[in-house]
Enzyme design. Sequence first.
Site, PDB file in Angstrom:
ATOM      1  N   LYS A  48       0.818  -1.220   0.000  1.00 17.45           N
ATOM      2  CA  LYS A  48       0.000   0.000   0.000  1.00 17.45           C
ATOM      3  C   LYS A  48       0.847   1.263   0.000  1.00 17.45           C
ATOM      4  CE  LYS A  48      -4.331  -1.852   1.584  1.00 17.45           C
ATOM      5  NZ  LYS A  48      -5.522  -1.770   2.409  1.00 17.45           N
ATOM      6  N   LYS A  96      -5.155 -10.552  -6.253  1.00 18.74           N
ATOM      7  CA  LYS A  96      -6.353 -10.789  -5.443  1.00 18.74           C
ATOM      8  C   LYS A  96      -7.452  -9.786  -5.817  1.00 18.74           C
ATOM      9  CE  LYS A  96      -6.199  -7.917  -1.302  1.00 18.74           C
ATOM     10  NZ  LYS A  96      -6.718  -7.725   0.020  1.00 18.74           N
ATOM     11  N   LYS A 154     -10.704  -4.202  -2.986  1.00 21.30           N
ATOM     12  CA  LYS A 154     -11.529  -3.000  -3.019  1.00 21.30           C
ATOM     13  C   LYS A 154     -10.751  -1.813  -3.539  1.00 21.30           C
ATOM     14  CE  LYS A 154     -12.946  -3.465   1.325  1.00 21.30           C
ATOM     15  NZ  LYS A 154     -13.778  -3.723   2.483  1.00 21.30           N
TER      16      LYS A 154
HETATM   17  P1  ATP Z   1      -8.097  -3.792   0.164  1.00 24.80           P
HETATM   18  O1  ATP Z   1      -7.881  -4.662  -1.017  1.00 24.80           O
HETATM   19  O2  ATP Z   1      -8.439  -2.401  -0.145  1.00 24.80           O
HETATM   20  O3  ATP Z   1      -7.056  -3.950   1.235  1.00 24.80           O
HETATM   21  P2  ATP Z   1      -9.912  -5.761   0.893  1.00 24.80           P
HETATM   22  O4  ATP Z   1     -10.750  -5.975  -0.287  1.00 24.80           O
HETATM   23  O5  ATP Z   1      -8.795  -6.685   1.206  1.00 24.80           O
HETATM   24  O6  ATP Z   1      -9.399  -4.290   0.859  1.00 24.80           O
HETATM   25  P3  ATP Z   1     -10.627  -5.705   3.706  1.00 24.80           P
HETATM   26  O7  ATP Z   1     -11.645  -4.891   4.421  1.00 24.80           O
HETATM   27  O8  ATP Z   1      -9.216  -5.295   3.897  1.00 24.80           O
HETATM   28  O9  ATP Z   1     -10.909  -5.698   2.149  1.00 24.80           O
HETATM   29  O10 ATP Z   1     -10.822  -7.229   4.059  1.00 24.80           O
HETATM   30  C1  ATP Z   1     -11.932  -7.826   4.708  1.00 24.80           C
HETATM   31  C2  ATP Z   1     -11.755  -9.320   4.733  1.00 24.80           C
HETATM   32  O11 ATP Z   1     -11.857  -9.858   3.418  1.00 24.80           O
HETATM   33  C3  ATP Z   1     -10.374  -9.781   5.255  1.00 24.80           C
HETATM   34  O12 ATP Z   1     -10.575 -10.898   6.107  1.00 24.80           O
HETATM   35  C4  ATP Z   1      -9.629 -10.182   4.014  1.00 24.80           C
HETATM   36  O13 ATP Z   1      -8.663 -11.184   4.281  1.00 24.80           O
HETATM   37  C5  ATP Z   1     -10.763 -10.743   3.157  1.00 24.80           C
HETATM   38  N1  ATP Z   1     -10.439 -10.652   1.728  1.00 24.80           N
HETATM   39  C6  ATP Z   1     -10.183  -9.523   1.037  1.00 24.80           C
HETATM   40  N2  ATP Z   1      -9.934  -9.784  -0.265  1.00 24.80           N
HETATM   41  C7  ATP Z   1     -10.041 -11.131  -0.387  1.00 24.80           C
HETATM   42  C8  ATP Z   1      -9.901 -12.035  -1.490  1.00 24.80           C
HETATM   43  N3  ATP Z   1      -9.617 -11.579  -2.702  1.00 24.80           N
HETATM   44  N4  ATP Z   1     -10.085 -13.357  -1.266  1.00 24.80           N
HETATM   45  C9  ATP Z   1     -10.391 -13.825  -0.036  1.00 24.80           C
HETATM   46  N5  ATP Z   1     -10.532 -13.028   1.053  1.00 24.80           N
HETATM   47  C10 ATP Z   1     -10.368 -11.704   0.884  1.00 24.80           C
END
Ligand code: ATP
Length: 327
Positions: free
Chosen positions: A109, A190, A193
Amino acid sequence: MSRQFSGIQPTGDMHLGNFVGAVGRWVQDQDDGLFCVVDLHAMTLPYDPAELTAGTRRLAALLLAAGLDPDRCTLFVQSHVPVVTELTWILNCVATVGELRRMTQFKEKGHGQESVSAGLLDYPVLMAADILLYDSDEVPVGEDQIQHVELTRDLATRFNHRFGDTLVVPKATVPPVGARIKDLQNPTAKMSKSVDSPQGTILVLDDPKVITKKVKSAVTDSDTAVRFDVEQKPGVSNLLALLSVATGRAIPDLEAEYGTSGYGTFKAAVAEALVEYLRPTRGRYEALVADPAELTRSLARGATKAEAIASATMDRVRSATGLLPTT
Ligand code: ATP
Ligand code: LTN
């Protein structure tokens, strides 16, 4: 009885990766768990205050729509229990700058930014404070968060060693399938968001037609076999993982059914299964956002329940670390 705690950031809209890797499992196993909208974590990167307020409410409504039941678990907003920042400070004095700089998420990040906030470096300590404040045993997360839970374990162990047995040492739990859902357009990254890939990201509230379109245009490969092989066939393997989670069927079973069906038939089955998987949440969401007062009440109730656990932990922590009691 083992206590679960997990959190999700109110940045952007909830996507299928969040649902499969985390939220869907929280719902299944929610009894006596604590689930938190981590608004303080969302301040670590540049953000719009009005959007943070609106995003926090939208996400809380979506978590209720997904099936978290305030009678069975505690759903609350991180900043509503402010002692988490006090515990963060105390843990900051246990953590080292070196270990925080080594965190993969900090490197990713912070990469390419001219300057990063001290909050971004400290993000995992705030997350450790979340987990430790509530005496959590298990932390259901996707794969990307395992390193942060490992750090939490190290900090709790170090704290206990220095100040006597005070904190519960937690462990991460990741799903057997779907711990890292990939972007449909870029199946080696992955689904996220914060990455701008609207076609590669399925949102939990996407319209069924949009879901179908995104699945049908998912990147696969020039082969025709539907087979689980993350190295050679990342796109197909990602779709197989999604189909497995959405239908509850094992991957070998799906390979047997769709192995030679061709990608068109396979993608149609994935799209249909995902639409059904997300349908109940989508259906309940509209009613929940239409009643803002009820949402406010649910979150206030969650904060009161969380606060009771937090204040008992903080009494132990203050006493162990030598802070002078107020009374
Ligand atoms: P960012 O990508 O902006 O960091 P994020 O999409 O990872 O955000 P978070 O709020 O950080 O969202 O994560 C919430 C939960 O979703 C966490 O437990 C994270 O491990 C899970 N998660 C996020 N993306 C994935 C993914 N692609 N596959 C499986 N689990 C995920
Ligand atoms: N960093 C997590 C969100 C988070 C979290 C937590 C998850 C904040 N505090 C405590 C589990 C337990 C993420 O998903 N990016």
